[in-house]
Design a protein around this motif. Structure first.
Motif, PDB file in Angstrom:
ATOM      1  N   ARG A 174       0.808  -1.220   0.000  1.00  0.00           N
ATOM      2  CA  ARG A 174       0.000   0.000   0.000  1.00  0.00           C
ATOM      3  C   ARG A 174       0.845   1.276   0.000  1.00  0.00           C
ATOM      4  O   ARG A 174       0.328   2.360  -0.245  1.00  0.00           O
ATOM      5  CB  ARG A 174      -0.930  -0.016   1.212  1.00  0.00           C
ATOM      6  CG  ARG A 174      -1.916  -1.182   1.230  1.00  0.00           C
ATOM      7  CD  ARG A 174      -3.096  -0.895   0.324  1.00  0.00           C
ATOM      8  NE  ARG A 174      -3.832   0.269   0.798  1.00  0.00           N
ATOM      9  CZ  ARG A 174      -4.727   0.234   1.784  1.00  0.00           C
ATOM     10  NH1 ARG A 174      -5.009  -0.925   2.408  1.00  0.00           N
ATOM     11  NH2 ARG A 174      -5.360   1.329   2.158  1.00  0.00           N
ATOM     12  N   HIS A 175       2.129   1.138   0.329  1.00  0.00           N
ATOM     13  CA  HIS A 175       3.004   2.325   0.356  1.00  0.00           C
ATOM     14  C   HIS A 175       4.399   1.855  -0.016  1.00  0.00           C
ATOM     15  O   HIS A 175       4.858   0.791   0.407  1.00  0.00           O
ATOM     16  CB  HIS A 175       3.015   2.954   1.754  1.00  0.00           C
ATOM     17  CG  HIS A 175       3.934   4.135   1.882  1.00  0.00           C
ATOM     18  ND1 HIS A 175       3.608   5.399   1.435  1.00  0.00           N
ATOM     19  CD2 HIS A 175       5.189   4.240   2.410  1.00  0.00           C
ATOM     20  CE1 HIS A 175       4.606   6.233   1.681  1.00  0.00           C
ATOM     21  NE2 HIS A 175       5.582   5.544   2.271  1.00  0.00           N
ATOM     22  N   TYR A 176       5.084   2.678  -0.830  1.00  0.00           N
ATOM     23  CA  TYR A 176       6.432   2.339  -1.298  1.00  0.00           C
ATOM     24  C   TYR A 176       7.256   3.626  -1.348  1.00  0.00           C
ATOM     25  O   TYR A 176       6.764   4.674  -1.786  1.00  0.00           O
ATOM     26  CB  TYR A 176       6.343   1.721  -2.694  1.00  0.00           C
ATOM     27  CG  TYR A 176       7.638   1.697  -3.473  1.00  0.00           C
ATOM     28  CD1 TYR A 176       7.835   2.554  -4.558  1.00  0.00           C
ATOM     29  CD2 TYR A 176       8.653   0.811  -3.149  1.00  0.00           C
ATOM     30  CE1 TYR A 176       9.004   2.521  -5.294  1.00  0.00           C
ATOM     31  CE2 TYR A 176       9.830   0.771  -3.882  1.00  0.00           C
ATOM     32  CZ  TYR A 176      10.004   1.626  -4.955  1.00  0.00           C
ATOM     33  OH  TYR A 176      11.167   1.597  -5.676  1.00  0.00           O
ATOM     34  N   LYS A 182      10.615  11.902   3.218  1.00  0.00           N
ATOM     35  CA  LYS A 182       9.185  11.598   3.274  1.00  0.00           C
ATOM     36  C   LYS A 182       8.823  10.749   4.494  1.00  0.00           C
ATOM     37  O   LYS A 182       7.982   9.839   4.415  1.00  0.00           O
ATOM     38  CB  LYS A 182       8.737  10.927   1.976  1.00  0.00           C
ATOM     39  CG  LYS A 182       8.809  11.876   0.780  1.00  0.00           C
ATOM     40  CD  LYS A 182       7.885  11.451  -0.337  1.00  0.00           C
ATOM     41  CE  LYS A 182       7.847  12.551  -1.404  1.00  0.00           C
ATOM     42  NZ  LYS A 182       6.982  12.179  -2.540  1.00  0.00           N
ATOM     43  N   TYR A 183       9.441  11.045   5.628  1.00  0.00           N
ATOM     44  CA  TYR A 183       9.209  10.245   6.836  1.00  0.00           C
ATOM     45  C   TYR A 183       7.791  10.443   7.371  1.00  0.00           C
ATOM     46  O   TYR A 183       7.172   9.478   7.832  1.00  0.00           O
ATOM     47  CB  TYR A 183      10.252  10.604   7.897  1.00  0.00           C
ATOM     48  CG  TYR A 183      11.669  10.382   7.399  1.00  0.00           C
ATOM     49  CD1 TYR A 183      12.111   9.110   7.067  1.00  0.00           C
ATOM     50  CD2 TYR A 183      12.546  11.457   7.224  1.00  0.00           C
ATOM     51  CE1 TYR A 183      13.401   8.908   6.590  1.00  0.00           C
ATOM     52  CE2 TYR A 183      13.829  11.261   6.752  1.00  0.00           C
ATOM     53  CZ  TYR A 183      14.254   9.987   6.428  1.00  0.00           C
ATOM     54  OH  TYR A 183      15.526   9.790   5.944  1.00  0.00           O
ATOM     55  N   GLU A 187       5.045   7.475   7.937  1.00  0.00           N
ATOM     56  CA  GLU A 187       4.459   7.184   9.245  1.00  0.00           C
ATOM     57  C   GLU A 187       2.945   7.316   9.222  1.00  0.00           C
ATOM     58  O   GLU A 187       2.236   6.526   9.870  1.00  0.00           O
ATOM     59  CB  GLU A 187       5.065   8.079  10.318  1.00  0.00           C
ATOM     60  CG  GLU A 187       4.612   7.660  11.719  1.00  0.00           C
ATOM     61  CD  GLU A 187       5.390   8.316  12.836  1.00  0.00           C
ATOM     62  OE1 GLU A 187       5.099   8.007  14.009  1.00  0.00           O
ATOM     63  OE2 GLU A 187       6.291   9.135  12.545  1.00  0.00           O
ATOM     64  N   ARG A 188       2.427   8.269   8.480  1.00  0.00           N
ATOM     65  CA  ARG A 188       0.969   8.386   8.362  1.00  0.00           C
ATOM     66  C   ARG A 188       0.395   7.148   7.663  1.00  0.00           C
ATOM     67  O   ARG A 188      -0.710   6.685   8.003  1.00  0.00           O
ATOM     68  CB  ARG A 188       0.595   9.645   7.598  1.00  0.00           C
ATOM     69  CG  ARG A 188       0.902  10.946   8.309  1.00  0.00           C
ATOM     70  CD  ARG A 188       0.197  11.049   9.649  1.00  0.00           C
ATOM     71  NE  ARG A 188       0.409  12.353  10.276  1.00  0.00           N
ATOM     72  CZ  ARG A 188       0.222  12.603  11.561  1.00  0.00           C
ATOM     73  NH1 ARG A 188      -0.155  11.610  12.375  1.00  0.00           N
ATOM     74  NH2 ARG A 188       0.426  13.810  12.059  1.00  0.00           N
ATOM     75  N   LEU A 206       3.590  11.816  15.664  1.00  0.00           N
ATOM     76  CA  LEU A 206       4.732  11.358  14.890  1.00  0.00           C
ATOM     77  C   LEU A 206       5.924  11.136  15.802  1.00  0.00           C
ATOM     78  O   LEU A 206       6.074  11.815  16.821  1.00  0.00           O
ATOM     79  CB  LEU A 206       5.088  12.382  13.811  1.00  0.00           C
ATOM     80  CG  LEU A 206       4.002  12.671  12.761  1.00  0.00           C
ATOM     81  CD1 LEU A 206       4.434  13.821  11.869  1.00  0.00           C
ATOM     82  CD2 LEU A 206       3.696  11.424  11.943  1.00  0.00           C
ATOM     83  N   VAL A 207       6.788  10.198  15.433  1.00  0.00           N
ATOM     84  CA  VAL A 207       7.975   9.944  16.241  1.00  0.00           C
ATOM     85  C   VAL A 207       8.925  11.134  16.142  1.00  0.00           C
ATOM     86  O   VAL A 207       8.935  11.881  15.154  1.00  0.00           O
ATOM     87  CB  VAL A 207       8.704   8.661  15.791  1.00  0.00           C
ATOM     88  CG1 VAL A 207       7.822   7.435  15.977  1.00  0.00           C
ATOM     89  CG2 VAL A 207       9.212   8.771  14.363  1.00  0.00           C
TER      90      VAL A 207
END
Length: 372
Positions: A174-176, A182-183, A187-188, A206-207
């Motif tokens: 779903r995400h790449y 783009k951290y 994370e989102r 967020l971390v």
């Protein structure tokens, strides 16, 4: 920095990685879009590359595992899974590591499984003992799939280090994201997939990371030196008079002047396809660069015979500009094969500088320079 300038710098990095992969894997490599290229593309309305696979492949072709027993498709069913392709000397991956560690710790109990797939670039990175030591030193505590023959890499049709694939609880990618940056977006995506999987108590903050040493983000605004290899297969800008003598022992000298991103050998060396090896004490490498940080991937011929070295910048000890692997006088020792941070400048502006490293003992193997 202007978008066009950023894209030019990152395109240089991509070209070096493409050559690296072609040499290491013996195959042609398609264009790989690194993270900050992706950021620049987003700013200019261009799209990032789609993932090369759409369903999570099996990890059964991994030769062994660290920090975990082998994880099967059945073990991962119902979990949100992050696959992170890395190799432990890659500076681009090292600068993403604080986020990988933080995500693995924060979201582990909420259903996220982080798996690092270690696919090596250099021969010494195939040694599981070297990978184990590097992982311990870097505090990589999540499961590691050892992919020394790049079988998992091929199953994913992967193209670069680092590359991150995020699969939902059904195994769909779903995400790449390939490369750095783009951290927040990543994370989102983690949070969204955890909620979809039924973890409605997911913390939406967020971390926050405290990157140190080589893990600190590059100073992209000042970076004008791309990665460069030291072996003859993939090097650029070699400036010793007479050029390199491939696979032959030879005494080299430096020219009177080096241009930016050019380098030279001094002393008795043998230039091999992937590395350059020092035969006699007091050999040197000289490099003209423009960056905040300078790193060198290198190792001693044997762990039992460490190699002492001394670095200078513009002919002087580095002082406050020393990296984490040397002191203020520029003194350090090569032991295990890894990336050594030799220069980190602390004052602006960043200008063209001349770096030299003198090895006081024979046997060093130098592989590549990277910058940040």
């Amino acid at each position: 920095m202007a978008t066009e300038q950023l894209e030019r710098i990152m395109t240089d990095c991509i070209d070096h990685y493409r050559r690296a992969l072609s040499g290491a894997l013996g195959v042609g490599i398609a264009t790989a879009q690194f993270g900050l290229i992706g950021s620049a593309m987003a700013q200019s309305g261009r799209k990032e590359a789609l993932p090369p696979v759409h369903q999570l492949p099996s990890l059964a072709s991994a030769s062994s595992w660290l920090n975990s027993p082998p994880l099967t498709s059945a073990d991962l069913r119902g979990k949100v899974v992050m696959i992170d392709f890395w190799t432990y000397t890659c500076i681009n991956w090292l600068r993403t590591l604080p986020y990988r560690r933080a995500w693995a710790e924060k979201y582990r109990d909420q259903g996220l499984v982080v798996i690092g797939v270690h696919s090596p670039e250099f021969p010494f990175e195939k040694d599981i003992g070297n990978v184990r030591r590097a992982a311990a030193a870097m505090r990589v505590e999540y499961p590691i799939a050892i992919d020394s023959e790049h079988a998992v890499w091929r199953a994913f049709n992967n193209e670069s280090w680092p590359a991150l694939y995020l699969a939902d609880a059904t195994g769909k990618i779903r995400h790449y994201h390939a490369g750095e940056g783009k951290y927040e977006l990543t994370e989102r995506a983690i949070q969204r997939l955890l909620v979809e999987a039924g973890n409605h108590g997911t913390n939406q903050q967020l971390v926050s990371v405290d990157a140190r040493g080589a893990e600190v983000a590059a100073d992209w605004a000042s970076l004008k030196s791309p990665e460069n290899y030291v072996g003859y297969e993939r090097t650029e800008g070699f400036a010793s008079p007479g050029g390199a003598a491939p696979d032959k022992r030879r005494v080299y000298a430096a020219p009177a002047h080096l241009g930016l991103n050019h380098w030279a050998l001094v002393g008795d060396w043998t230039v091999k396809p992937q590395a350059t090896i020092l035969n006699q004490p007091n050999g040197a490498i000289v490099y003209r660069f423009h960056a905040r940080d300078l790193h060198l991937v290198m190792g001693a011929a044997t762990r039992e015979k460490p190699v002492r070295f001394r670095v200078r910048i513009d002919g002087q000890p580095p002082g406050a500009a020393h990296g984490i692997d040397v002191d203020k006088d520029g003194i350090g020792t090569v032991t295990e094969p890894r990336l050594y941070q030799l220069i980190r400048q602390t004052t602006k502006p960043i200008n063209d500088r001349q770096f030299d490293i003198v090895f006081l003992d024979p046997g060093v193997q130098a592989f590549s320079f990277t910058f940040g």
